[in-house]
Design an enzyme around this catalytic site. Structure first.
Site, PDB file in Angstrom:
ATOM      1  N   GLY A 178       0.828  -1.294  -0.017  1.00  0.00           N
ATOM      2  CA  GLY A 178       0.039  -0.099  -0.060  1.00  0.00           C
ATOM      3  C   GLY A 178       0.909   1.178   0.125  1.00  0.00           C
ATOM      4  O   GLY A 178       1.895   1.286   0.281  1.00  0.00           O
ATOM      5  N   PRO A 179       0.119   2.634  -0.128  1.00  0.00           N
ATOM      6  CA  PRO A 179       1.023   3.679  -0.581  1.00  0.00           C
ATOM      7  C   PRO A 179       1.378   4.183   0.919  1.00  0.00           C
ATOM      8  O   PRO A 179       1.104   3.615   2.158  1.00  0.00           O
ATOM      9  CB  PRO A 179      -0.084   4.627  -0.770  1.00  0.00           C
ATOM     10  CG  PRO A 179      -1.523   4.014  -0.526  1.00  0.00           C
ATOM     11  CD  PRO A 179      -1.144   2.687  -0.631  1.00  0.00           C
ATOM     12  N   PRO A 180       2.546   4.821   0.959  1.00  0.00           N
ATOM     13  CA  PRO A 180       2.861   5.376   2.394  1.00  0.00           C
ATOM     14  C   PRO A 180       1.860   5.918   3.103  1.00  0.00           C
ATOM     15  O   PRO A 180       0.979   6.673   2.651  1.00  0.00           O
ATOM     16  CB  PRO A 180       3.927   6.357   1.983  1.00  0.00           C
ATOM     17  CG  PRO A 180       4.447   6.135   0.587  1.00  0.00           C
ATOM     18  CD  PRO A 180       3.083   5.512  -0.011  1.00  0.00           C
ATOM     19  N   GLY A 181       2.014   5.854   4.390  1.00  0.00           N
ATOM     20  CA  GLY A 181       1.057   6.271   5.408  1.00  0.00           C
ATOM     21  C   GLY A 181      -0.253   6.035   5.755  1.00  0.00           C
ATOM     22  O   GLY A 181      -1.081   6.342   6.442  1.00  0.00           O
ATOM     23  N   GLU A 184     -23.989  14.265  -7.780  1.00  0.00           N
ATOM     24  CA  GLU A 184     -23.851  12.924  -7.195  1.00  0.00           C
ATOM     25  C   GLU A 184     -25.296  12.068  -6.972  1.00  0.00           C
ATOM     26  O   GLU A 184     -25.223  10.971  -6.800  1.00  0.00           O
ATOM     27  CB  GLU A 184     -23.036  13.041  -5.956  1.00  0.00           C
ATOM     28  CG  GLU A 184     -21.506  13.884  -6.064  1.00  0.00           C
ATOM     29  CD  GLU A 184     -20.882  13.063  -7.149  1.00  0.00           C
ATOM     30  OE1 GLU A 184     -20.981  11.920  -7.419  1.00  0.00           O
ATOM     31  OE2 GLU A 184     -19.869  13.893  -7.471  1.00  0.00           O
ATOM     32  N   GLY A 240      -0.717   3.116   7.218  1.00  0.00           N
ATOM     33  CA  GLY A 240      -0.661   2.529   8.519  1.00  0.00           C
ATOM     34  C   GLY A 240      -0.062   1.002   8.666  1.00  0.00           C
ATOM     35  O   GLY A 240      -0.641   0.282   9.373  1.00  0.00           O
ATOM     36  N   LYS A 241       0.850   0.788   7.759  1.00  0.00           N
ATOM     37  CA  LYS A 241       1.373  -0.786   7.815  1.00  0.00           C
ATOM     38  C   LYS A 241       1.991  -0.967   9.229  1.00  0.00           C
ATOM     39  O   LYS A 241       1.951  -1.992   9.851  1.00  0.00           O
ATOM     40  CB  LYS A 241       2.299  -0.867   6.773  1.00  0.00           C
ATOM     41  CG  LYS A 241       1.446  -0.738   5.361  1.00  0.00           C
ATOM     42  CD  LYS A 241       2.476  -1.051   4.304  1.00  0.00           C
ATOM     43  CE  LYS A 241       3.229  -0.032   3.846  1.00  0.00           C
ATOM     44  NZ  LYS A 241       2.557   1.272   3.161  1.00  0.00           N
TER      45      LYS A 241
END
Length: 723
Positions: free
Chosen positions: A327-330, A541, A332-333
């Site tokens: 997953g992308p940085p940040g 929407e 919460g890994k």
């Protein structure tokens, strides 16, 4: 005769029940105490007086005379403390030697070859000291073959080969000549290294009759260490969860200012509790949001580890042993790994590939990898978290002079990762921002065979993350949904930073934090949507949601208004089984936002076609794919990978696409016109709240469900007839 020699003559170091006794361990500790006593005598002679002498260092100093006399009075009964780290290693080594039947006798009477695995480089030097002082006959002259000369050896010698595993010489093809000389002289040889098979000379390992691995300290071993340091056994024990977190380096730090056994336990507890995050306060995985499938996996793994610790589940039965988080940085890994450890109530052993590669030499990198796996094994059950896993190269992509370097690193990592049965209780969780760079062998069965991608949190998850970082006492009555809407596209790490900076602003101003403080940090100068634009976006929407619901195109998961626009989140399957009616329903749903603007406001905005991810762009692409890729258009059963030029070169393609899009738009117009009150109700609620959940949308859409079945069927018949 020394205590160690008496022990040697009188015992084989094993009790009748087969459990290793601590008779040899006490003998080792006594030997170290005697050596420490000699060292103190040498020191005292160096400063001007001998141990046991009541003469002052400086007879003219009256204060010194008082101190010296007091020392003399206490020396007769004083306990000579053994350094805590040496005492611990002595206990561990004595127990390991005692488990090898007759080995200590052979080391003093014969010429055995022994390999000792310390697992970590930090223990190599203390093991060397204890081995030199305790393993061999008192008159033996101990030499280190790693720095000595083979031609100087004779039968009066005993040999060590010490390798910390870090330098360039730490490999099996080094040192074989001098080992051969020692073998020829027939003297006892003890090799000491973190990983003897890879770091000691090949011929030493081929000759080794005994291969020893240092055990971990248990309660009894720790009690012996404390007795060696302060002179008495403790009356209380240590929490088992803390006991398995002990590192040898903790002991000198904990015991340096203690003088009673129980004070040693208290001091050690204080140090270990600071390391044992899993025993303290903090969020568990079940209270965290935004992790999706990873949370499901983690909760199952935590339950398995708790059952394993309680003895209700065997390690072989646990299927959650390895996970690759991407997953992308940040997103919460790292926080996931911490929460998982807390949920399972086990230690978290954290490392990163960057830490492994910090060494100047390949051997240092390899040793760092071995050390972290050894640490995890010693603290099992535990979570071993490895960050930045993409830092280990994919062997198929390595070229040139780095092939051998990286191949050794990857091979060692794969070996340790695959050796699941040799590390029972160690669940490995690795994280990466670039899963495509991971060596495929890492993901094979038995290693990190489960990969889960953590997406950026949606609006609902962001709202929960804001509440988590704010806590229950800060802004308790303020809704966090407006904050989540303003922070659309952000990560949990971003939310933590917003809250931290807003707290700092309020603290410096001498007041309580406010929602405006948080919004200021989130927006960073961006302005919210003007009221007129906000109303238009809400209508847009709402049109998507209404038409998608009527034509049964997926599920409306939620509607949101953001600082720079809005979103209708639709969940639908993409499994290759879509039919032409379903694709036409998708087209109508995509175009419904602009149609709703035209009906309610008299004209549509350019936002529907602004960029490659806009409604019009996606609808145009789908219409083109129907004609060229799916074999469902006017050209019949044909598949062509489209390019921009084909829109011009294919005769009739543009008219066919235009007609299809026109029909889809008109169908959306009819639905919205017939259910205009429902559209207005949804738009009004969305404009007011900024967000509508799945349940809130469905409640408002009940007006559609109340229409007659015949009316709904008419839309479906119309959908088929226009093909």
């Amino acid at each position: 005769m020394s205590l160690l020699l008496q022990t040697l003559e009188q015992s084989d170091f094993r009790q009748s029940d087969g459990v290793a006794s601590d008779q040899l361990a006490r003998a080792f500790l006594h030997q170290l105490a005697q050596d420490e006593l000699k060292r103190l005598k040498v020191f005292q002679r160096a400063v001007g007086y001998e141990f046991g002498d009541d003469l002052s260092v400086a007879e003219s100093d009256a204060v010194e005379q008082i101190v010296a006399q007091d020392e003399t009075d206490r020396r007769a009964t004083a306990h000579v403390p053994v350094p805590a780290d040496l005492a611990a290693v002595a206990v561990m080594l004595a127990r390991a030697v005692a488990d090898e039947n007759g080995l200590v006798r052979r080391l003093r009477r014969e010429a055995p070859v022994v390999a000792i695995a310390t697992n970590v480089s930090d223990l190599v030097e203390p093991v060397r000291i204890v081995a030199e002082k305790c393993l061999f006959r008192p008159e033996a002259k101990v030499v280190d073959l790693a720095v000595g000369r083979g031609r100087e050896l004779n039968r009066r010698h005993a040999a060590l080969y010490v390798c910390d595993g870090i330098g360039r010489e730490a490999r099996p093809d080094k040192g074989n000549e001098i080992v051969g000389s020692a073998l020829h002289v027939r003297i006892p040889i003890v090799g000491i290294a973190p990983d003897p098979k890879r770091q000691l000379p090949r011929d030493l390992m081929r000759s080794a009759e005994h291969r020893i691995v240092l055990p971990e300290l248990d309660h009894g071993g720790l009690a012996l260490v404390i007795e060696a340091v302060v002179g008495r056994l403790p009356t209380r024990g240590l929490d088992p969860d803390l006991l398995r977190m002990i590192e040898i380096a903790d002991l000198p730090v904990a015991f340096r200012r203690t003088n009673t056994p129980d004070a040693c336990i208290v001091a050690l507890e204080r140090i270990l509790v600071a390391k044992a995050d899993f025993l303290g306060d903090g969020p568990t995985l079940d209270v965290l949001d935004g992790y999706g499938e990873a949370k499901i996996w983690g909760l199952a793994a935590a339950a398995d580890l708790r059952a394993y610790r309680a003895g209700r589940l065997a390690w072989e039965q646990i299927d959650h042993r390895g996970l690759l988080l991407s997953g992308p940085p940040g997103v919460g890994k790292t926080s996931f790994a911490k929460a998982l450890a807390k949920s399972a109530r086990v230690p978290l052993v954290a490392t990163s590939v960057a830490e492994w590669n910090a060494s100047d030499y390949l051997s240092g990198t390899l040793q760092a990898i071995r050390k972290i796996f050894a640490q995890a094994k010693s603290q099992a059950p535990c979570i071993l978290f490895i960050d930045e896993l993409d830092g280990i190269s994919d062997r198929s992509q390595i070229r040139g002079e780095y092939v051998q370097y990286w191949t050794q690193i990857v091979n060692l990592f794969l070996e340790l990762l695959a050796d699941v049965d040799e590390r029972p209780g160690v669940v490995v969780v690795a994280a990466t921002n670039h899963p495509q760079k991971i060596d495929p062998a890492v993901k094979r069965a038995g290693r990190l065979d489960r990969e889960i991608k953590i997406e950026k949190p949606d609006t609902t998850a962001l709202a929960s993350i804001f509440r988590h970082h704010l806590g229950s006492e800060m802004l308790p009555d303020a809704p966090t949904l407006p904050l989540a809407l303003a922070a659309r596209g952000m990560t949990g790490a971003d939310v933590e930073a917003f809250v931290r900076r807003a707290k700092g602003t309020a603290r410096r101003d001498g007041r309580e934090i406010s929602v405006d403080d948080l919004l200021h940090e989130i927006r960073q100068g961006r302005r919210p949507l003007p009221m007129s634009v906000r109303r238009r976006v809400a209508i847009h929407e709402a049109g998507h949601a209404l038409v998608a619901h009527v034509l049964e195109f997926g599920d409306v998961a939620g509607l949101s208004l953001y600082e720079d626009g809005g979103e209708a989140r639709l969940e639908f399957g993409d499994d290759g089984e879509s039919t032409l009616p379903q694709l036409e329903a998708a087209l109508s749903s995509m175009l419904a936002g602009r149609i709703a603007e035209e009906i309610e406001l008299g004209a549509g905005s350019v936002g529907s076609g602004n960029g490659p991810a806009s409604d019009l762009a996606l609808a145009t692409q789908l219409a083109r794919d129907i004609e060229l890729r799916y074999g469902l258009g006017h050209l019949g059963n044909i598949h062509l990978e489209p390019t921009a030029g084909e829109l011009i070169t294919f005769p009739g393609l543009l008219p066919a696409m235009r007609d299809r899009l026109h029909r889809a738009g008109e169908r959306a117009r009819r639905i919205i016109t017939d259910h205009r009150l429902v559209l207005q109700a949804i738009a009004r609620q969305l404009d007011k709240n900024g967000y509508l959940s799945r349940e809130e949308v469905e409640t408002t859409l009940l007006g559609v469900i109340r229409n007659s079945a015949a009316e709904i069927t008419e839309y479906q018949i119309d959908l088929v007839q226009v093909q």
